[in-house]
Design a protein around this motif. Structure first.
Motif, short mmCIF file in Angstrom:
data_model
loop_
_atom_site.label_atom_id
_atom_site.label_comp_id
_atom_site.label_asym_id
_atom_site.label_seq_id
_atom_site.Cartn_x
_atom_site.Cartn_y
_atom_site.Cartn_z
N GLY A 45 0.79 -1.23 0.00
CA GLY A 45 0.00 0.00 0.00
C GLY A 45 0.82 1.27 0.00
O GLY A 45 0.27 2.37 -0.13
N ARG A 46 2.13 1.18 0.14
CA ARG A 46 2.99 2.36 0.22
C ARG A 46 4.18 2.27 -0.73
O ARG A 46 5.22 2.88 -0.49
CB ARG A 46 3.49 2.56 1.65
CG ARG A 46 2.39 2.82 2.65
CD ARG A 46 1.81 4.20 2.42
NE ARG A 46 0.58 4.38 3.17
CZ ARG A 46 -0.54 4.81 2.64
NH1 ARG A 46 -0.62 5.10 1.38
NH2 ARG A 46 -1.62 4.96 3.38
N GLU A 89 -1.96 9.48 0.73
CA GLU A 89 -2.82 8.60 1.52
C GLU A 89 -4.00 8.05 0.71
O GLU A 89 -4.65 7.09 1.12
CB GLU A 89 -3.36 9.33 2.75
CG GLU A 89 -2.30 9.81 3.70
CD GLU A 89 -1.62 11.12 3.26
OE1 GLU A 89 -2.28 11.96 2.60
OE2 GLU A 89 -0.43 11.28 3.56
N ASP A 90 -4.30 8.67 -0.44
CA ASP A 90 -5.43 8.25 -1.27
C ASP A 90 -5.08 7.09 -2.20
O ASP A 90 -5.96 6.60 -2.92
CB ASP A 90 -5.93 9.43 -2.12
CG ASP A 90 -6.48 10.56 -1.28
OD1 ASP A 90 -6.91 10.31 -0.14
OD2 ASP A 90 -6.47 11.71 -1.77
N THR A 91 -3.82 6.67 -2.21
CA THR A 91 -3.41 5.58 -3.08
C THR A 91 -2.81 4.46 -2.26
O THR A 91 -2.10 4.71 -1.29
CB THR A 91 -2.41 6.04 -4.16
OG1 THR A 91 -1.98 4.89 -4.90
CG2 THR A 91 -1.21 6.75 -3.59
N GLN A 92 -3.12 3.24 -2.64
CA GLN A 92 -2.52 2.07 -2.01
C GLN A 92 -1.72 1.31 -3.05
O GLN A 92 -1.78 0.10 -3.14
CB GLN A 92 -3.60 1.20 -1.38
CG GLN A 92 -4.30 1.89 -0.25
CD GLN A 92 -5.34 1.00 0.40
OE1 GLN A 92 -5.59 -0.12 -0.02
NE2 GLN A 92 -5.95 1.51 1.45
N GLY A 93 -0.98 2.07 -3.86
CA GLY A 93 -0.20 1.48 -4.94
C GLY A 93 -0.69 1.92 -6.30
O GLY A 93 -0.01 1.75 -7.30
N CYS A 94 -1.88 2.48 -6.35
CA CYS A 94 -2.48 2.91 -7.61
C CYS A 94 -1.88 4.23 -8.09
O CYS A 94 -1.09 4.87 -7.40
CB CYS A 94 -3.98 3.05 -7.45
SG CYS A 94 -4.82 1.48 -7.15
N ILE A 95 -2.29 4.63 -9.29
CA ILE A 95 -1.83 5.87 -9.91
C ILE A 95 -2.98 6.88 -9.83
O ILE A 95 -4.06 6.63 -10.35
CB ILE A 95 -1.45 5.61 -11.38
CG1 ILE A 95 -0.31 4.58 -11.46
CG2 ILE A 95 -1.07 6.92 -12.07
CD1 ILE A 95 -0.09 4.01 -12.85
N LEU A 96 -2.71 8.00 -9.18
CA LEU A 96 -3.69 9.08 -9.11
C LEU A 96 -3.37 10.09 -10.20
O LEU A 96 -2.20 10.37 -10.47
CB LEU A 96 -3.63 9.76 -7.74
CG LEU A 96 -3.76 8.87 -6.51
CD1 LEU A 96 -3.68 9.72 -5.24
CD2 LEU A 96 -5.03 8.05 -6.55
#
Length: 135
Positions: A45-46, A89-96
């Motif tokens: 997640g980080r 904090e809004d991403t757990q590995g994803c791309i924002l």
């Protein structure tokens, strides 16, 4: 359609990048901290996903209750999507997606995602495969 994400700022707690569609700049990106997974342990997640080229499918996200891009076959990761969000904090590995107008975040993320989805769905309607290369 070829999506390119070029990571331009690898900071202590986040990674900023530039997203281009077929060579044209669309928006900026925010990911978790970049870690060289050949030398460092993944922190669930980080951790930003490894550089590489991945197939992208538009699928229904039950978490977000909408159709979103999903990156396929990412080593050591699953469920990696491109979605809206502003802070690490809004991403757990994803791309924002959004625009990096303030340090450590992206703004107007929903607008950026809407623009991205318009381009990706149009490419799908033209029967183009979607690929992302992360550098």
């Amino acid at each position: 359609m070829n999506i390119t994400l070029t990571r331009i700022a690898k900071q202590a707690n986040y990674t900023i990048g530039r997203l281009c569609l077929d060579g044209e700049y669309l928006c900026d990106t925010l990911e978790p901290k970049y870690r060289n997974l050949k030398k460092e342990k993944k922190v669930p997640g980080r951790t930003a996903i490894p550089a590489g080229t991945y197939r992208v499918l538009i699928t229904k996200s039950y978490r977000f209750r909408r159709w979103l891009p999903l990156l396929m076959d990412v080593p050591q990761f699953q469920g990696i999507r491109i979605h809206a969000g502003n802070y690490p904090e809004d991403t757990q590995g994803c791309i924002l997606v959004g625009w990096n107008r303030k340090r450590g975040m992206v703004v107007n993320s929903r607008s950026a995602l809407q623009q991205l989805m318009l381009h990706l769905t149009a490419a799908q309607e033209r029967d183009e495969a979607l690929w992302i290369t992360i550098e």
